[in-house]
Design an enzyme around this catalytic site. Structure first.
Site, PDB file in Angstrom:
ATOM      1  N   CYS A  30      79.344   3.850 -37.939  1.00 45.31           N
ATOM      2  CA  CYS A  30      80.590   3.255 -38.429  1.00 45.31           C
ATOM      3  C   CYS A  30      80.548   1.732 -38.253  1.00 45.31           C
ATOM      4  O   CYS A  30      80.412   1.244 -37.123  1.00 45.31           O
ATOM      5  CB  CYS A  30      81.773   3.848 -37.670  1.00 45.31           C
ATOM      6  SG  CYS A  30      83.357   3.074 -38.044  1.00 45.31           S
TER       7      CYS A  30
ATOM      8  N   CYS B   3      83.345   0.437 -35.964  1.00 49.48           N
ATOM      9  CA  CYS B   3      83.061   0.765 -34.563  1.00 49.48           C
ATOM     10  C   CYS B   3      82.050  -0.214 -33.971  1.00 49.48           C
ATOM     11  O   CYS B   3      82.169  -0.621 -32.806  1.00 49.48           O
ATOM     12  CB  CYS B   3      82.544   2.192 -34.458  1.00 49.48           C
ATOM     13  SG  CYS B   3      83.689   3.460 -35.054  1.00 49.48           S
TER      14      CYS B   3
END
Length: 318
Positions: A74, A77
């Site tokens: 991600c 993230c």
């Protein structure tokens, strides 16, 4: 004299070399000591960020926690990781446990907390969970915990809490889906089974497992609520008696219906006799009643024949 000078010079050079080696060893020891001391804060910082798994998640039900759900692939993230690590360095001083969960490795926790977007951050205080919706910087995280801004956030309902029955079921479902995915990857990559073959295997497994579960439920239902023919020894005798009673009742109903039909036919015959007598006598004005009044011609014809036979019988008697 020359020998003494030579021996003294050798002794001096030996002592100088020994002193030099000793100094070098001291410097090496000091260097290792400095490296060790400088590595201690780094290791302490790494210990500030804890990893939560399916087997240890119940630890977050006690104390205060800030938990990040992320995935290695991600991009958002990955951008959050530096700020989250800096925030974790302050966790011990603030009395807060800072943790992270890799949803790709812990699918059960992903289902238990219903993670639909990444990254997702939860605050937990003594088993009460709240979803963090603020900015994602170190200062914002610190103020959220230090100023207790989490009190203004509505907690998650107990029905959807991670320890509820519903979320336990969701966690089991996510674990099952991950297990099926791993089995699919193993069959296609390791065993060389084609993709459609893997789908056929899972389809047959689902079918047979459903049949087995259905049979199990039937057995459980029969055991918990047995049939009357097994619970009573005279079940068949009672059943036969009830059938005979129904048959007798049906016959009585048919006899009653036949009797009512006979009564209706007798009343109809009496009415026809009265009409025929009136036609034979004629109307009060001396004219026969018009044809077609009362009953049909066929019925009147039968009645005429019957009356003639009665008259013949009367004459023979006389």
């Amino acid at each position: 004299m020359a020998c003494l000078l030579a021996s003294s010079s050798n002794i001096g050079s030996t002592m100088f070399s020994l002193t030099r080696q000793t100094n070098q060893r001291s410097w090496i020891c000091c260097l290792f000591l400095v490296i060790y001391l400088t590595s201690l804060p780094v290791s302490a910082k790494r210990d500030g960020l804890r990893e939560v798994t399916d087997g240890t998640w119940e630890e977050i039900l006690t104390g205060e926690w800030m938990i990040e759900f992320y995935a290695p692939w991600c991009p958002a993230c990955q951008q959050l990781q530096p700020a989250w690590k800096e925030f974790a360095d302050w966790g011990e001083d603030m009395g807060v446990n800072i943790a992270k969960v890799d949803v790709t490795e812990q699918p059960g926790l992903s289902g238990r907390f219903i993670i639909t977007s990444l990254p997702t951050i939860y605050h937990c205080k003594d088993g009460v969970f709240r979803k963090y919706q603020g900015a994602r910087t170190k200062d914002d995280f610190l103020s959220f915990v230090d100023e207790q801004k989490w009190r203004a956030v509505e907690p998650i309902s107990s029905w959807f809490g991670p320890s509820s029955f519903l979320m336990n079921s969701m966690s089991a479902l996510f674990k099952l889906s991950m297990f099926i995915r791993r089995c699919h990857n193993y069959m296609t990559e390791q065993l060389g089974i084609p993709v459609w073959g893997s789908y056929v295997i899972f389809g047959l497994a689902t079918l047979f497992s459903g049949l087995a579960l259905g049979l199990l439920l039937v057995f459980i239902a029969d055991f918990a609520f047995p049939s009357r023919r097994f619970s009573s020894s005279d079940y068949y005798q009672k059943k036969q008696t009830m059938e005979q009673a129904r048959l007798i009742q049906r016959q009585e109903d048919e006899h009653e219906a036949d009797g009512e039909e006979d009564d209706d036919e007798e009343e109809e015959d009496d009415d026809q006799d009265d009409v025929w007598r009136r036609r034979r006598r004629g109307s009060p004005e001396g004219r026969p009643e018009p044809r077609g009044q009362g009953f049909s011609d066929e019925a009147l014809r039968k009645r005429v024949v019957a009356n003639r036979e009665e008259e013949d019988d009367d004459e023979e008697d006389t």
